[in-house]
Scaffold this motif. Structure first.
Motif, short mmCIF file in Angstrom:
data_model
loop_
_atom_site.label_atom_id
_atom_site.label_comp_id
_atom_site.label_asym_id
_atom_site.label_seq_id
_atom_site.Cartn_x
_atom_site.Cartn_y
_atom_site.Cartn_z
N GLY A 17 53.73 39.17 44.00
CA GLY A 17 54.18 39.28 45.37
C GLY A 17 55.68 39.47 45.49
O GLY A 17 56.31 38.96 46.41
N HIS A 128 36.08 35.27 46.72
CA HIS A 128 37.29 35.71 47.42
C HIS A 128 37.60 34.69 48.50
O HIS A 128 37.02 34.73 49.57
CB HIS A 128 37.07 37.10 48.02
N MET A 174 45.29 32.47 43.37
CA MET A 174 45.30 33.72 44.11
C MET A 174 43.95 33.99 44.76
O MET A 174 43.88 34.55 45.86
CB MET A 174 45.71 34.88 43.20
N LYS A 177 43.75 32.01 47.91
CA LYS A 177 44.60 32.57 48.96
C LYS A 177 44.14 33.97 49.38
O LYS A 177 44.80 34.63 50.19
CB LYS A 177 46.05 32.63 48.49
N LYS A 178 43.04 34.44 48.80
CA LYS A 178 42.48 35.77 49.06
C LYS A 178 43.42 36.89 48.63
O LYS A 178 43.36 38.01 49.15
CB LYS A 178 42.10 35.94 50.54
N ARG A 179 44.25 36.63 47.67
CA ARG A 179 45.10 37.66 47.08
C ARG A 179 44.46 38.26 45.83
O ARG A 179 44.96 39.24 45.27
CB ARG A 179 46.48 37.10 46.74
N PHE A 198 42.91 42.55 42.56
CA PHE A 198 43.99 41.98 43.35
C PHE A 198 44.05 42.70 44.69
O PHE A 198 43.68 43.88 44.80
CB PHE A 198 45.32 42.10 42.61
N HIS A 199 44.52 42.00 45.72
CA HIS A 199 44.45 42.50 47.09
C HIS A 199 45.82 42.51 47.75
O HIS A 199 46.60 41.58 47.59
CB HIS A 199 43.50 41.63 47.92
N LEU A 200 46.07 43.58 48.49
CA LEU A 200 47.30 43.70 49.25
C LEU A 200 46.99 44.50 50.50
O LEU A 200 46.75 45.71 50.44
CB LEU A 200 48.37 44.41 48.41
N LYS A 201 46.89 43.78 51.65
CA LYS A 201 46.51 44.41 52.92
C LYS A 201 45.17 45.12 52.76
O LYS A 201 44.18 44.50 52.39
CB LYS A 201 47.61 45.36 53.39
#
Length: 314
Positions: A17, A128, A174, A177-179, A198-201
């Protein structure tokens, strides 16, 4: 003290991040037309910059360089080709399958999935936001064994396995935190396919995926991809990035490819630093020249060479 460091743009952004202090605090995704990252500015003493390299900057992510002194310059060098799935123009998974796969491939995919589900006790689980710690630890151990066995079967080295404890410690919070997420295909209680993302938006970055080699006849990679795409539509994710490297699997499934760049920052008013930076840039360009001609990555593969060296060392 002079500043000399290497950054991994993809890794830092999706897993830590953060972004390199050479860039402004805003990163945009040109495919989804959204800001995927923003934070407070990270200060950087440009007068201490010697040579610094930022690896793996994908062209579909929009970054802005900070204002810097004239003597600090940057060279942007194309290095790898990346592949992703852009779902933004499709309403459901069947639309994407029809557009991307041949009728023969679609038929084969459905047949393999039916065969798997009829011959085994199959369930599909996405972790998730929540996962029991004991199950998480078990899945990470299973994924390690899957990768180890799969790459032994291919006679190639895997660069993730030596750092496994780092990933094991990194991913659990992560997921909460749903990342990050783990997708698992179980046969009863036995994990037979595991994918780490991995998630980003609205972007999902597929990092590690493997399966139990005893289930190879079912084309587990394709079934796993189908279920992940279904989940992406359900969760309103618009991009599934399979990252760098050209493979038949990525060519089959991905509808968008992009280039990744290395950014080399260096102090141009120092003759010795300028010379070293130019040498480094030329080495990177030469490597890409070899990749473009299918020499590096095809005829010569570091992962296979590393595997053979490891075997010799015993």
């Amino acid at each position: 003290m002079e500043f000399d460091k290497k950054y991994r743009f993809f890794f830092d952004l999706f897993m830590r991040g953060t972004v390199s202090p050479f860039y402004a605090n805003r990163v945009g995704n040109v495919l989804t037309d959204e800001v995927v990252f923003s934070s407070e500015e990270t200060p950087l003493a440009f007068e201490n910059v010697k040579i610094s390299t930022v690896w793996d900057v994908p062209e579909y992510l929009e970054v802005s360089l900070k204002e810097r002194p004239e003597q600090v310059r940057v060279s942007k060098i194309r290095q790898y080709k990346g592949y992703l799935i852009d779902l933004s123009k499709f309403k459901k998974v069947e639309d994407y399958l029809t557009d991307q796969l041949s009728s023969r491939n679609r038929k084969k995919l459905r047949s393999k999935k039916r065969k798997l589900e009829s011959e085994c006790s199959i369930r599909y689980v996405f972790y998730h936001g929540q996962i029991e710690k004991d199950e998480y630890q078990r899945l990470f151990s299973e994924l390690y064994d899957m990768l180890d066995n799969r790459f032994e079967e291919k006679k190639t080295a895997n660069h993730n396995l030596p750092n496994w404890q780092y990933y094991r410690d990194l991913v659990y919070p992560m997921i909460l935190k749903k990342r990050a997420s783990l997708f698992v295909i179980y046969d009863q209680e036995k994990p037979i396919t595991i994918a780490l993302q991995f998630h980003l938006k609205q972007t999902v970055f597929s990092y590690i995926q493997s399966y139990h080699i005893d289930y190879s006849q079912y084309n587990m990679g394709d079934i796993c991809m189908l279920k992940r795409l279904e989940w992406c539509f359900e969760q309103d994710y618009r991009v599934l990035d399979l990252s760098m490297g050209v493979t038949d699997y990525k060519i089959k499934w991905c509808n968008h490819h992009y280039d990744l760049y290395f950014h080399v920052f260096y102090k141009a008013n120092s003759i010795s630093t300028l010379f070293k930076a130019k040498i480094q840039c030329e080495k990177l360009r030469f490597k890409q020249y070899l990749r473009d001609r299918n020499i590096l990555g095809k005829l010569v593969r570091y992962d296979k060479i590393k595997y053979r060296i490891g075997q010799l060392r015993g």
